[in-house]
Design a protein around this motif. Sequence first.
Motif, PDB file in Angstrom:
ATOM      1  N   ASN A   3       0.792  -1.345  -0.063  1.00  0.00           N
ATOM      2  CA  ASN A   3       0.038   0.113  -0.024  1.00  0.00           C
ATOM      3  C   ASN A   3       0.928   1.409  -0.130  1.00  0.00           C
ATOM      4  N   VAL A   4       0.678   2.072  -1.062  1.00  0.00           N
ATOM      5  CA  VAL A   4       1.812   2.984  -1.357  1.00  0.00           C
ATOM      6  C   VAL A   4       1.420   4.537  -0.363  1.00  0.00           C
ATOM      7  N   TYR A   5       0.180   4.364   0.221  1.00  0.00           N
ATOM      8  CA  TYR A   5      -0.054   5.139   1.237  1.00  0.00           C
ATOM      9  C   TYR A   5       0.227   4.897   2.504  1.00  0.00           C
ATOM     10  N   ASP A   6       0.383   3.679   3.008  1.00  0.00           N
ATOM     11  CA  ASP A   6       1.011   3.092   4.295  1.00  0.00           C
ATOM     12  C   ASP A   6       2.592   3.554   4.230  1.00  0.00           C
ATOM     13  N   GLN A   7       3.308   3.445   2.840  1.00  0.00           N
ATOM     14  CA  GLN A   7       4.667   3.599   2.794  1.00  0.00           C
ATOM     15  C   GLN A   7       4.694   5.287   2.939  1.00  0.00           C
ATOM     16  N   ALA A   8       3.970   6.107   2.609  1.00  0.00           N
ATOM     17  CA  ALA A   8       4.027   7.209   2.277  1.00  0.00           C
ATOM     18  C   ALA A   8       4.036   8.019   3.905  1.00  0.00           C
ATOM     19  N   ASN A   9       3.004   7.296   4.730  1.00  0.00           N
ATOM     20  CA  ASN A   9       2.719   7.694   6.177  1.00  0.00           C
ATOM     21  C   ASN A   9       3.947   7.233   6.744  1.00  0.00           C
ATOM     22  N   ALA A  10       4.780   6.306   6.465  1.00  0.00           N
ATOM     23  CA  ALA A  10       6.011   5.796   7.233  1.00  0.00           C
ATOM     24  C   ALA A  10       7.016   6.850   6.906  1.00  0.00           C
ATOM     25  N   LEU A  11       7.092   7.366   5.628  1.00  0.00           N
ATOM     26  CA  LEU A  11       8.108   8.341   5.072  1.00  0.00           C
ATOM     27  C   LEU A  11       7.928   9.685   5.859  1.00  0.00           C
ATOM     28  N   GLU A  12       6.600  10.051   6.144  1.00  0.00           N
ATOM     29  CA  GLU A  12       6.143  11.294   6.669  1.00  0.00           C
ATOM     30  C   GLU A  12       6.849  11.067   8.358  1.00  0.00           C
ATOM     31  N   SER A  13       6.558   9.851   8.878  1.00  0.00           N
ATOM     32  CA  SER A  13       7.085   9.791  10.301  1.00  0.00           C
ATOM     33  C   SER A  13       8.462   9.813  10.107  1.00  0.00           C
ATOM     34  N   ALA A  14       9.275   9.160   9.393  1.00  0.00           N
ATOM     35  CA  ALA A  14      10.751   9.081   9.266  1.00  0.00           C
ATOM     36  C   ALA A  14      11.104  10.490   9.010  1.00  0.00           C
ATOM     37  N   LEU A  15      10.345  11.577   8.288  1.00  0.00           N
ATOM     38  CA  LEU A  15      10.824  12.845   8.047  1.00  0.00           C
ATOM     39  C   LEU A  15      10.763  13.657   9.427  1.00  0.00           C
ATOM     40  N   ARG A  16       9.769  13.345  10.097  1.00  0.00           N
ATOM     41  CA  ARG A  16       9.527  14.025  11.456  1.00  0.00           C
ATOM     42  C   ARG A  16      10.367  13.599  12.390  1.00  0.00           C
TER      43      ARG A  16
END
Length: 116
Positions: A3-16
């Motif tokens: 799920n690309v959106y799950d990966q995007a949310n994980a990336l957002e968390s990593a950026l934070r």
Amino acid sequence: MTNVYDQANALESALRQSDEFLQMQDLYKKVNEDETSKKLFDEFRELQMTLQQKQMQGEELLEEDIQKAQSSAQEIENDENIKGLMEAEQKMSQLIQDLNRVIMKPIEELYEINNQ
């Protein structure tokens, strides 16, 4: 399938949690805690938005606008809090550009394969 959106949310968390973001967050706090820095920063951002709106609407920038922008940029450069924040923003921007290249790689490769 991933799920690309799950990966995007994980990336957002990593950026934070990234050093770049945490440094920006700390420096932004310093700017807001210093009355002079905050005032300069707010004025600079307002000026930037005004000039961008003029450009987007096709209005010509007046010499007065350009001089005001240059004067504001000089004041910003002399404020250590804002200068640090802007340097941190540049590092974050570079990180985002790097990530964008990674994200766009499959599409670029697709077009390269089809063009050969």
